[in-house]
Design an enzyme around this catalytic site. Structure first.
Site, mmCIF file in Angstrom:
data_model
loop_
_atom_site.group_PDB
_atom_site.id
_atom_site.type_symbol
_atom_site.label_atom_id
_atom_site.label_comp_id
_atom_site.label_asym_id
_atom_site.label_seq_id
_atom_site.Cartn_x
_atom_site.Cartn_y
_atom_site.Cartn_z
ATOM 1 N N SER A 1 -2.355 -44.574 -26.517
ATOM 2 C CA SER A 1 -3.171 -45.356 -25.872
ATOM 3 C C SER A 1 -3.130 -46.879 -26.179
ATOM 4 O O SER A 1 -2.140 -47.678 -26.142
ATOM 5 C CB SER A 1 -4.384 -44.532 -25.707
ATOM 6 O OG SER A 1 -5.556 -45.403 -25.006
ATOM 7 N N ASP B 1 -2.768 -37.963 -16.256
ATOM 8 C CA ASP B 1 -3.568 -39.046 -17.111
ATOM 9 C C ASP B 1 -4.364 -40.163 -16.101
ATOM 10 O O ASP B 1 -3.479 -40.852 -15.324
ATOM 11 C CB ASP B 1 -2.440 -39.858 -17.797
ATOM 12 C CG ASP B 1 -3.280 -40.610 -19.023
ATOM 13 O OD1 ASP B 1 -4.346 -41.024 -18.744
ATOM 14 O OD2 ASP B 1 -2.429 -40.942 -19.969
ATOM 15 N N HIS C 1 -4.799 -37.829 -20.715
ATOM 16 C CA HIS C 1 -4.692 -39.006 -21.774
ATOM 17 C C HIS C 1 -4.890 -38.317 -23.229
ATOM 18 O O HIS C 1 -4.285 -38.874 -24.143
ATOM 19 C CB HIS C 1 -5.655 -39.945 -21.387
ATOM 20 C CG HIS C 1 -5.521 -41.205 -22.042
ATOM 21 N ND1 HIS C 1 -4.319 -42.304 -21.625
ATOM 22 C CD2 HIS C 1 -6.004 -42.109 -23.141
ATOM 23 C CE1 HIS C 1 -4.253 -43.203 -22.314
ATOM 24 N NE2 HIS C 1 -5.283 -43.183 -23.193
#
Length: 398
Positions: free
Chosen positions: A172, A343, A372
């Site tokens: 991320s 995601d 995610h």
């Protein structure tokens, strides 16, 4: 959050008087542990260090120098550095069982594993010059994490280990700061063997998460609501929610769905018996300015530095009236990318745009059901992602 507070109140009232909402499983001991304690709890060696950045931030970093399966071989090992995402911490890499956590898997595979923490989170909330109570302390976004945190941490690790290069794994926002640092700092980029990007985020033009609604709030109103210092820090009440609310029958589904609504649904792949560990260490906090930077990215659809709000302010920081764009084509570090089809934060359309700009993409795999958080917590993450990372690192070491 308000829904969880209501649930807590109901449980407190009904659960104690009528025996309702019984606990599904005992509380996991890691709930109250720090990072090194979580590591040693599973029989791995742990070392704690502090890195001081050029602008005075003191970052806690943790090391697993070797695994349980290879403790007899204490020679120099290849280095793997793992960097967490937004509102997270190094605990993300060790929150599952050893055979399900990337940090432990890499240690057992023969790597010297280091876990980073970005400024402002639970383990990186000190500065040589500013108090965390001051506005000045919180005047940062992912720009500064890329400009100061990553170079300082990587330099420290390589000096400590005597190595010339390391493997970088980002999740991320951990990929975001990698993209910035390795495209703007050629000297640093040369010290990276390979960049392993999990759920990578550069532009957020297509993201559809409910956080988008929050991001669309005007900056002045956002600051009026949340202030101008810390955003969503870890709080003792998070631990209460994790152990006394989210561990109970029916309510555990409410808690997990709160994660899925933000990050994407993959309901069968989350280890519900570890939910109290996830929630007791997350969120770990960041700055309001960092969230505002992401808000700007959502609104603009561009990958650029923080907009200070006026041409004069931008000129002071960048010597130009507008914040500069980050050019991904300048990042020549070999990169392998894994993204999820489900995601909501690293939307597949945004990832496709990213992939088209990477000049040294060596591998890409899209996992259709992944959201995610699956890249750090999914029960099948070793089979879906981690084994490939270990294999690729092994090839890169030859």
């Amino acid at each position: 959050m308000w829904l969880l507070l209501t649930a807590a109140s109901v449980i407190s009232t009904l659960g104690t008087t009528h025996g309702l909402f019984g606990k599904l499983h005992p509380t996991n001991p890691e709930v109250t542990m720090n990072i090194s304690q979580m590591i040693t709890y599973w029989g791995y060696p742990a070392e704690e260090y502090e890195v001081v950045t050029e602008d005075g931030y003191i970052l806690g970093i943790d090391r697993i120098p070797y695994g349980r399966k290879n403790s007899e071989n204490i020679g120099r090992r290849p280095v793997a550095f793992l960097q967490h995402g937004l509102l997270a911490s190094a605990t993300n890499w060790i929150s599952n069982l050893p055979n399900n956590s990337l940090a432990f898997i890499l240690a057992d595979a023969g790597y010297d594993v280091w876990l980073g923490n970005s400024r402002g989170n639970t383990w990186a909330r000190r500065n040589l010059y500013y108090s965390p109570d001051s506005v000045e302390f919180w005047a940062f976004s992912f720009d500064e994490m890329a400009k100061y945190d990553l170079p300082a941490t990587i330099d420290f690790i390589l000096k400590k280990t005597g190595q010339d290069k390391l493997h970088y794994v980002g999740h991320s926002q951990g990929t975001t700061i990698g993209f910035i640092a390795f495209s703007t700092n050629p000297k640093l980029a040369k010290r990276i063997k390979t960049f392993y990007a999990l759920a990578p985020v550069a532009t957020v033009k297509y993201t559809e998460t409910l956080l988008n609604k929050l991001m669309l709030v005007p900056s002045f109103l956002f600051k009026l609501i949340f202030g101008n210092k810390i955003f969503y820090p870890h709080h003792f009440f998070d631990q209460f929610l994790a152990t006394e609310v989210c561990s109970r029958e029916t309510v555990d589904l409410l808690c997990s769905n709160a994660l899925f609504i933000i990050c994407g649904f993959d309901t069968m792949n989350l280890n519900m018996s570890r939910l109290d560990v996830y929630l007791s260490h997350n969120p770990a906090g960041t700055s309001v300015q960092n969230v505002l930077h992401w808000s700007q990215a959502v609104k603009s659809g561009k990958f650029q530095a923080f907009d200070w709000g006026s041409p004069v302010q931008n000129m002071m920081h960048y010597h130009q009236s507008m914040p500069p764009y980050y050019n991904l084509t300048d990042m020549h570090v070999p990169i392998a990318v894994w993204n999820g089809g489900n995601d909501l934060l690293a939307d597949p359309h945004d990832v496709d745009l990213l992939l088209s700009k990477l000049p040294n993409l060596i591998y890409h795999r899209k996992i259709p059901p992944y959201n995610h958080l699956d890249f750090i917590w999914a029960m099948d993450a070793p089979q879906a992602v981690y084994n490939e990372i270990v294999s690729m690192m092994g090839t890169d070491n030859k």
